[in-house]
Design a protein around this motif. Structure first.
Motif, PDB file in Angstrom:
ATOM      1  N   LEU A   9      17.970  46.583  38.068  1.00  0.00           N
ATOM      2  CA  LEU A   9      17.291  45.435  37.239  1.00  0.00           C
ATOM      3  C   LEU A   9      17.868  44.362  37.667  1.00  0.00           C
ATOM      4  N   VAL A  10      17.158  43.600  38.297  1.00  0.00           N
ATOM      5  CA  VAL A  10      17.518  42.330  38.650  1.00  0.00           C
ATOM      6  C   VAL A  10      16.899  41.168  37.838  1.00  0.00           C
ATOM      7  N   ARG A  26      13.504  42.711  28.350  1.00  0.00           N
ATOM      8  CA  ARG A  26      14.560  42.065  27.335  1.00  0.00           C
ATOM      9  C   ARG A  26      15.085  43.469  26.678  1.00  0.00           C
ATOM     10  N   HIS A  27      16.487  43.358  26.336  1.00  0.00           N
ATOM     11  CA  HIS A  27      16.826  44.286  25.619  1.00  0.00           C
ATOM     12  C   HIS A  27      16.499  44.099  24.234  1.00  0.00           C
ATOM     13  N   VAL A  28      16.271  45.110  23.332  1.00  0.00           N
ATOM     14  CA  VAL A  28      15.869  45.161  21.850  1.00  0.00           C
ATOM     15  C   VAL A  28      16.447  46.200  21.241  1.00  0.00           C
ATOM     16  N   THR A  29      16.479  46.321  19.965  1.00  0.00           N
ATOM     17  CA  THR A  29      17.106  47.515  19.276  1.00  0.00           C
ATOM     18  C   THR A  29      16.190  48.753  19.588  1.00  0.00           C
ATOM     19  N   GLY A  30      16.892  49.635  20.033  1.00  0.00           N
ATOM     20  CA  GLY A  30      16.152  51.013  20.572  1.00  0.00           C
ATOM     21  C   GLY A  30      15.505  50.859  21.953  1.00  0.00           C
ATOM     22  N   GLY A  31      15.697  50.032  22.753  1.00  0.00           N
ATOM     23  CA  GLY A  31      15.242  49.953  24.157  1.00  0.00           C
ATOM     24  C   GLY A  31      14.844  48.662  24.848  1.00  0.00           C
ATOM     25  N   PHE A  32      13.732  48.482  25.282  1.00  0.00           N
ATOM     26  CA  PHE A  32      13.265  47.164  26.008  1.00  0.00           C
ATOM     27  C   PHE A  32      12.020  46.775  25.597  1.00  0.00           C
ATOM     28  N   ARG A  33      11.774  45.426  25.814  1.00  0.00           N
ATOM     29  CA  ARG A  33      10.359  44.777  25.434  1.00  0.00           C
ATOM     30  C   ARG A  33      10.014  44.099  26.631  1.00  0.00           C
ATOM     31  N   ASP A  34       8.825  43.844  27.238  1.00  0.00           N
ATOM     32  CA  ASP A  34       8.230  43.106  28.200  1.00  0.00           C
ATOM     33  C   ASP A  34       7.426  42.021  27.734  1.00  0.00           C
ATOM     34  N   VAL A  35       7.361  40.893  28.467  1.00  0.00           N
ATOM     35  CA  VAL A  35       6.620  39.732  28.362  1.00  0.00           C
ATOM     36  C   VAL A  35       6.522  39.242  29.660  1.00  0.00           C
ATOM     37  N   THR A  63      19.914  38.702  26.260  1.00  0.00           N
ATOM     38  CA  THR A  63      19.119  39.808  26.263  1.00  0.00           C
ATOM     39  C   THR A  63      18.408  40.232  27.339  1.00  0.00           C
ATOM     40  N   LEU A  64      18.278  39.444  28.475  1.00  0.00           N
ATOM     41  CA  LEU A  64      17.487  39.734  29.577  1.00  0.00           C
ATOM     42  C   LEU A  64      18.060  40.837  30.072  1.00  0.00           C
ATOM     43  N   ALA A  65      17.244  41.909  30.960  1.00  0.00           N
ATOM     44  CA  ALA A  65      17.604  43.006  31.497  1.00  0.00           C
ATOM     45  C   ALA A  65      17.072  42.720  33.046  1.00  0.00           C
TER      46      ALA A  65
END
Length: 79
Positions: A9-10, A26-35, A63-65
């Motif tokens: 992940l870069v 980005r990292h969120v509770t329980g995993g990742f979300r994309d935008v 929170t960026l992954a």
């Protein structure tokens, strides 16, 4: 034998990319979300991304992954 899939992940964006289209995970509770959308600002550790539907999404920098600049969306075809 078990197949393994992985990747690095870069984070390949910076405040200099404001105005460009980006994809962010980005990292969120329980995993990742994309935008995906236009990076409209990056101030005080918060990124603001305007999605195609007009929604403004604010993302805390810590929170960026993964993130990268992406090409413009394809032209929509008329029916």
């Amino acid at each position: 034998m078990t197949a393994r899939f992985g990747g690095r992940l870069v984070i390949a964006i910076s405040p200099a990319d404001v105005g460009r289209r980006v994809s962010i995970r980005r990292h969120v509770t329980g995993g990742f979300r994309d935008v995906v959308g236009d990076l409209v600002s990056w101030h005080g550790g918060v990124l603001a991304v305007r999605r195609r539907d007009g929604e403004l999404v604010e993302i805390a920098e810590d929170t960026l992954a993964a993130a990268k600049v992406v090409p413009p969306p394809p032209e929509r075809r008329s029916r």
